[in-house]
Scaffold this motif. Structure first.
Motif, PDB file in Angstrom:
ATOM      1  N   GLN A 156      -0.966 -11.911  -4.618  1.00 36.44           N
ATOM      2  CA  GLN A 156      -0.594 -13.212  -5.168  1.00 36.44           C
ATOM      3  C   GLN A 156       0.336 -13.049  -6.356  1.00 36.44           C
ATOM      4  OE1 GLN A 156      -1.539 -16.275  -3.737  1.00 36.44           O
ATOM      5  NE2 GLN A 156       0.128 -16.918  -5.080  1.00 36.44           N
ATOM      6  N   GLU A 157       0.087 -12.057  -7.200  1.00 36.74           N
ATOM      7  CA  GLU A 157       0.948 -11.831  -8.363  1.00 36.74           C
ATOM      8  C   GLU A 157       2.351 -11.434  -7.935  1.00 36.74           C
ATOM      9  OE1 GLU A 157      -2.455 -10.355 -11.593  1.00 36.74           O
ATOM     10  OE2 GLU A 157      -1.357  -8.881 -10.380  1.00 36.74           O
ATOM     11  N   LEU A 158       2.465 -10.627  -6.894  1.00 31.93           N
ATOM     12  CA  LEU A 158       3.790 -10.240  -6.401  1.00 31.93           C
ATOM     13  C   LEU A 158       4.535 -11.459  -5.864  1.00 31.93           C
ATOM     14  CD1 LEU A 158       4.867  -7.134  -4.472  1.00 31.93           C
ATOM     15  CD2 LEU A 158       5.353  -9.339  -3.442  1.00 31.93           C
ATOM     16  N   LEU A 159       3.848 -12.272  -5.065  1.00 32.83           N
ATOM     17  CA  LEU A 159       4.492 -13.465  -4.507  1.00 32.83           C
ATOM     18  C   LEU A 159       4.878 -14.446  -5.610  1.00 32.83           C
ATOM     19  CD1 LEU A 159       2.235 -14.030  -1.362  1.00 32.83           C
ATOM     20  CD2 LEU A 159       4.576 -13.151  -1.410  1.00 32.83           C
ATOM     21  N   ASP A 160       4.023 -14.591  -6.622  1.00 31.40           N
ATOM     22  CA  ASP A 160       4.343 -15.488  -7.743  1.00 31.40           C
ATOM     23  C   ASP A 160       5.566 -14.995  -8.514  1.00 31.40           C
ATOM     24  OD1 ASP A 160       2.243 -17.131  -7.119  1.00 31.40           O
ATOM     25  OD2 ASP A 160       0.873 -16.302  -8.621  1.00 31.40           O
ATOM     26  N   GLU A 161       5.682 -13.666  -8.656  1.00 36.84           N
ATOM     27  CA  GLU A 161       6.820 -13.082  -9.371  1.00 36.84           C
ATOM     28  C   GLU A 161       8.138 -13.429  -8.684  1.00 36.84           C
ATOM     29  OE1 GLU A 161       8.899 -11.197 -12.233  1.00 36.84           O
ATOM     30  OE2 GLU A 161       6.700 -11.269 -12.276  1.00 36.84           O
ATOM     31  N   TYR A 164      11.863  -6.759  -4.148  1.00 37.97           N
ATOM     32  CA  TYR A 164      12.460  -7.016  -2.828  1.00 37.97           C
ATOM     33  C   TYR A 164      12.723  -5.705  -2.093  1.00 37.97           C
ATOM     34  CZ  TYR A 164      13.351 -12.031  -3.507  1.00 37.97           C
ATOM     35  OH  TYR A 164      13.210 -13.379  -3.673  1.00 37.97           O
ATOM     36  N   LYS A 165      13.291  -4.748  -2.795  1.00 36.18           N
ATOM     37  CA  LYS A 165      13.606  -3.469  -2.167  1.00 36.18           C
ATOM     38  C   LYS A 165      12.343  -2.748  -1.713  1.00 36.18           C
ATOM     39  CE  LYS A 165      17.900  -2.850  -4.813  1.00 36.18           C
ATOM     40  NZ  LYS A 165      18.566  -2.086  -5.907  1.00 36.18           N
ATOM     41  N   ALA A 166      11.280  -2.832  -2.522  1.00 38.91           N
ATOM     42  CA  ALA A 166      10.004  -2.211  -2.138  1.00 38.91           C
ATOM     43  C   ALA A 166       9.436  -2.849  -0.881  1.00 38.91           C
ATOM     44  CB  ALA A 166       9.002  -2.325  -3.287  1.00 38.91           C
ATOM     45  N   MET A 167       9.734  -4.118  -0.678  1.00 37.40           N
ATOM     46  CA  MET A 167       9.290  -4.811   0.524  1.00 37.40           C
ATOM     47  C   MET A 167      10.212  -4.576   1.719  1.00 37.40           C
ATOM     48  SD  MET A 167       6.446  -6.406  -0.141  1.00 37.40           S
ATOM     49  CE  MET A 167       6.095  -4.907  -1.042  1.00 37.40           C
ATOM     50  N   GLY A 168      11.249  -3.735   1.520  1.00 42.17           N
ATOM     51  CA  GLY A 168      12.191  -3.461   2.598  1.00 42.17           C
ATOM     52  C   GLY A 168      13.203  -4.561   2.818  1.00 42.17           C
ATOM     53  N   VAL A 169      13.466  -5.346   1.767  1.00 39.03           N
ATOM     54  CA  VAL A 169      14.350  -6.510   1.873  1.00 39.03           C
ATOM     55  C   VAL A 169      15.486  -6.380   0.866  1.00 39.03           C
ATOM     56  CG1 VAL A 169      14.500  -9.014   1.501  1.00 39.03           C
ATOM     57  CG2 VAL A 169      12.528  -8.039   2.705  1.00 39.03           C
ATOM     58  N   SER A 220       0.830  -1.204   0.000  1.00 37.32           N
ATOM     59  CA  SER A 220       0.000   0.000   0.000  1.00 37.32           C
ATOM     60  C   SER A 220       0.864   1.254   0.000  1.00 37.32           C
ATOM     61  CB  SER A 220      -0.924   0.002   1.226  1.00 37.32           C
ATOM     62  OG  SER A 220      -1.835  -1.074   1.175  1.00 37.32           O
ATOM     63  N   GLU A 221       1.892   1.266   0.849  1.00 40.04           N
ATOM     64  CA  GLU A 221       2.745   2.448   0.961  1.00 40.04           C
ATOM     65  C   GLU A 221       3.550   2.701  -0.304  1.00 40.04           C
ATOM     66  OE1 GLU A 221       5.111   1.889   4.428  1.00 40.04           O
ATOM     67  OE2 GLU A 221       3.503   2.456   5.815  1.00 40.04           O
ATOM     68  N   LYS A 222       3.946   1.625  -1.002  1.00 42.21           N
ATOM     69  CA  LYS A 222       4.756   1.777  -2.215  1.00 42.21           C
ATOM     70  C   LYS A 222       3.913   1.817  -3.494  1.00 42.21           C
ATOM     71  CE  LYS A 222       8.329   1.879   0.349  1.00 42.21           C
ATOM     72  NZ  LYS A 222       9.270   0.786   0.514  1.00 42.21           N
ATOM     73  N   THR A 257      15.976 -11.156 -11.645  1.00 39.35           N
ATOM     74  CA  THR A 257      15.799 -10.091 -12.629  1.00 39.35           C
ATOM     75  C   THR A 257      15.766  -8.720 -11.954  1.00 39.35           C
ATOM     76  OG1 THR A 257      13.380 -10.088 -12.518  1.00 39.35           O
ATOM     77  CG2 THR A 257      14.421 -11.664 -14.028  1.00 39.35           C
ATOM     78  N   LYS A 258      15.871  -7.692 -12.764  1.00 37.03           N
ATOM     79  CA  LYS A 258      15.812  -6.327 -12.238  1.00 37.03           C
ATOM     80  C   LYS A 258      14.467  -6.056 -11.579  1.00 37.03           C
ATOM     81  CE  LYS A 258      16.348  -1.476 -13.569  1.00 37.03           C
ATOM     82  NZ  LYS A 258      16.598  -0.521 -14.704  1.00 37.03           N
ATOM     83  N   LYS A 259      13.389  -6.531 -12.204  1.00 37.84           N
ATOM     84  CA  LYS A 259      12.050  -6.329 -11.633  1.00 37.84           C
ATOM     85  C   LYS A 259      11.935  -7.009 -10.271  1.00 37.84           C
ATOM     86  CE  LYS A 259       8.418  -7.004 -14.274  1.00 37.84           C
ATOM     87  NZ  LYS A 259       7.337  -7.723 -15.029  1.00 37.84           N
ATOM     88  N   GLN A 260      12.436  -8.226 -10.171  1.00 38.06           N
ATOM     89  CA  GLN A 260      12.382  -8.946  -8.900  1.00 38.06           C
ATOM     90  C   GLN A 260      13.208  -8.241  -7.830  1.00 38.06           C
ATOM     91  OE1 GLN A 260      13.813 -12.634 -10.490  1.00 38.06           O
ATOM     92  NE2 GLN A 260      11.751 -13.525 -10.696  1.00 38.06           N
ATOM     93  N   SER A 261      14.361  -7.747  -8.222  1.00 36.15           N
ATOM     94  CA  SER A 261      15.209  -7.017  -7.286  1.00 36.15           C
ATOM     95  C   SER A 261      14.502  -5.769  -6.757  1.00 36.15           C
ATOM     96  CB  SER A 261      16.522  -6.634  -7.971  1.00 36.15           C
ATOM     97  OG  SER A 261      17.372  -5.954  -7.074  1.00 36.15           O
ATOM     98  N   GLU A 262      13.804  -5.072  -7.636  1.00 38.08           N
ATOM     99  CA  GLU A 262      13.071  -3.864  -7.229  1.00 38.08           C
ATOM    100  C   GLU A 262      11.924  -4.207  -6.283  1.00 38.08           C
ATOM    101  OE1 GLU A 262      11.975  -2.213 -10.954  1.00 38.08           O
ATOM    102  OE2 GLU A 262      13.905  -1.175 -11.262  1.00 38.08           O
TER     103      GLU A 262
END
Length: 532
Positions: free
Chosen positions: A489-494, A521-526, A478-480, A514-519
């Motif tokens: 579910q789509e985020l977790l599947d990604e 993780y960062k959005a999740m604070g990880v 929500s914050e990001k 991938t770059k998208k996956q890396s981004e």
């Protein structure tokens, strides 16, 4: 260093060799050295050789990733995310402290519940074959039942205490209950009550305490299905005291309001924000003072499109002292926040007129509903004659009395002075409603079919642990602003498709990110996982 698989044509066994390349100075060429480390079983898993087993046993433990004894590749990306969240929120450490023998199984079942949306634990063995997870082994139906039965009240209470102390001291804690329908007839607390999902089945009730600023739950309690909200507050206060939680601030809806509960909150020196009924005598006294002049430009808030007014008034406090046989009476300061919403007034009036239309139609047609008899008498004069039939005349005074409070609602607090801040704090309690939605829908708790008390208690706890992770993910998304592009579910599947590779004697190796996956993780604070 790599692994080489050599099938033996005579006996059909595939042997596994560890191959190490080196430079031969004399022959001036690259050579390799092979050491047999075991063989593969029917499922393709490594059976270590005696040499490998002895070598691993003799080597001192090293810090860092634990070397694998299997040859396997599994989905790992979501597990890595949950592991990082668990470390950050202290869930992993707190579970290890409270459940030293089975904390990994609890985490694995929680991960499964989150990733396998609405799926039963019967599917865990299939999920285990394709996913890397904390326990690292199959949890069958019988083993999950044993796991749930092993979760004690003492260990749960300790976990609540540890998690509660990690939450911010100054945030308000939203408290609410929900109903969970049950097919079981053997559970003692399954009773018929007010079902909040309008389900005709008997139920148990679940009370949840949720940090509004952290966005995380940290306490729950199971109740009998016929217990009303208002009766749960005093036990909540007793639990808060027993858990050693300090500087507590509670926000509750009007279902928890009673004079006894407000007195108990004052007695325990707790801050609170609570909705209450407009019809209460002390509310009506203050509302009548501002009813005609609250709708001014000065009192209007364009963000929420409503008018507000706050009055500091007195609460008539009383406390019975059984040990002395007397009653303490005093006055306490309380803030009464009054709101008027034109939109709500219109909704209430439209709904009320629709009800009056229905009642009048029933009276004229002669198809009276026995359940509506009190309303017929309250809102209509009814005259019946043999010649003219039934004549119905509205009682305008009664109708006007019912309509005079439409659009008004109130909040009371012993701390928050500003009406808009009080409104924002109260509306944040919607987090609890959404958490209940996650429990019932995503974590498959709308209806429970377990037949033993211990299994129900244990399963509720594991689902509660999963709810902490879900709540964190929801808050971050929500914050990001990620809900614009993804469902949860789509985020977790990604992320889940990222693989990890296990080789005997080697640390876990993570596949490509991938770059998208890396981004994400960062959005999740990880921090994204390290890859080769």
């Amino acid at each position: 260093m790599g692994l080489i698989y050599v099938p033996n044509k005579k006996n059909g066994i595939t042997y596994v060799y560890e191959s190490t390349n080196y430079w031969d100075k004399d022959k001036k060429q690259s050579r390799s050295k092979r050491i047999c480390i075991g063989k593969l079983d029917e499922n393709g898993n490594l059976i270590p050789s005696k040499r490998l087993t002895a070598t691993m046993a003799s080597q001192p433990a090293k810090q860092g990733p634990v070397p694998s004894t299997n040859i396997k590749h599994s989905y790992y990306g979501a597990t890595y995310l949950f592991d990082a969240i668990g470390e950050s929120l202290g869930i992993t450490d707190d579970l290890k402290t409270c459940f030293p023998e089975n904390h990994k199984q609890i985490l694995s079942v929680a991960y499964f519940l989150i990733l396998e949306d609405r799926n039963s634990l019967i599917r865990f063995p299939k999920w285990d074959r394709t996913h890397y997870h904390p326990y690292g082994g199959c949890i069958s139906s019988q083993r999950s039942s044993d796991l749930f039965a092993s979760i004690t009240e003492e260990a749960k209470a300790r976990f609540f205490r540890l998690q509660g102390n990690r939450r911010m001291e100054n945030e308000y804690w939203a408290y609410d209950t929900t109903s969970i329908s049950s097919y079981s007839e053997s559970l003692k607390q399954v009773k018929y009550g007010i079902n909040k999902d309008n389900d005709p089945l008997p139920q148990i009730n679940l009370a949840l305490l949720f940090g509004e600023e952290s966005g995380l739950p940290f306490y729950y309690r199971k109740l009998a299905g016929n217990i009303s909200d208002v009766k749960t507050v005093k036990n909540l206060l007793a639990d808060i005291d027993w858990l050693g939680l300090r500087k507590v601030k509670l926000v509750m809806d009007r279902g928890f309001y009673s004079e006894d509960n407000i007195n108990a909150l004052y007695q325990n020196h707790l801050k609170f924000l609570m909705a209450s009924k407009v019809s209460l005598k002390f509310v009506q006294q203050e509302l009548n003072k501002v009813r005609d002049n609250i709708r001014t430009r000065r009192n209007y808030n364009s963000t929420y499109q409503l008018h507000s007014h706050t009055t500091m008034t007195e609460w008539h406090y009383s406390q019975e002292r059984p040990y002395k046989g007397d009653v303490i009476k005093d006055k306490r300061r309380i803030y009464l926040h009054i709101y008027f919403s034109g939109e709500k007034a219109l909704e209430h009036e439209t709904r009320f007129n629709a009800m009056l239309d229905m009642l009048e139609a029933e009276l004229i047609s002669g198809n009276r509903n026995p359940e509506h008899e009190k309303q017929y008498v309250k809102y209509f004069d009814i005259i019946s004659t043999p010649i003219r039939g039934i004549k119905v005349t509205p009682k305008q005074d009664a109708i006007a009395k019912a309509e005079k409070d439409y659009g008004f609602f109130v909040l009371i607090s012993n701390e928050i002075k500003d009406p808009i801040l009080a409104l924002e704090t109260y509306r944040n309690k919607d987090l609890v409603e959404k958490a209940f939605g996650n429990l019932k829908e995503r974590l498959n708790l709308r209806r429970t079919a377990v037949s033993s008390e211990s299994s129900l208690e244990g399963k509720l706890f594991v689902q509660f642990v999963a709810l902490i992770y879900l709540s964190y993910l929801k808050k971050q998304m929500s914050e990001k602003g990620l809900y614009k592009s993804y469902t949860m579910q789509e985020l977790l599947d990604e992320l889940d498709v990222i693989e990890a590779y296990e080789n005997p004697g080697s640390a876990l190796r993570v596949g490509e990110v991938t770059k998208k996956q890396s981004e994400l993780y960062k959005a999740m604070g990880v921090t994204p996982p390290n890859t080769l």
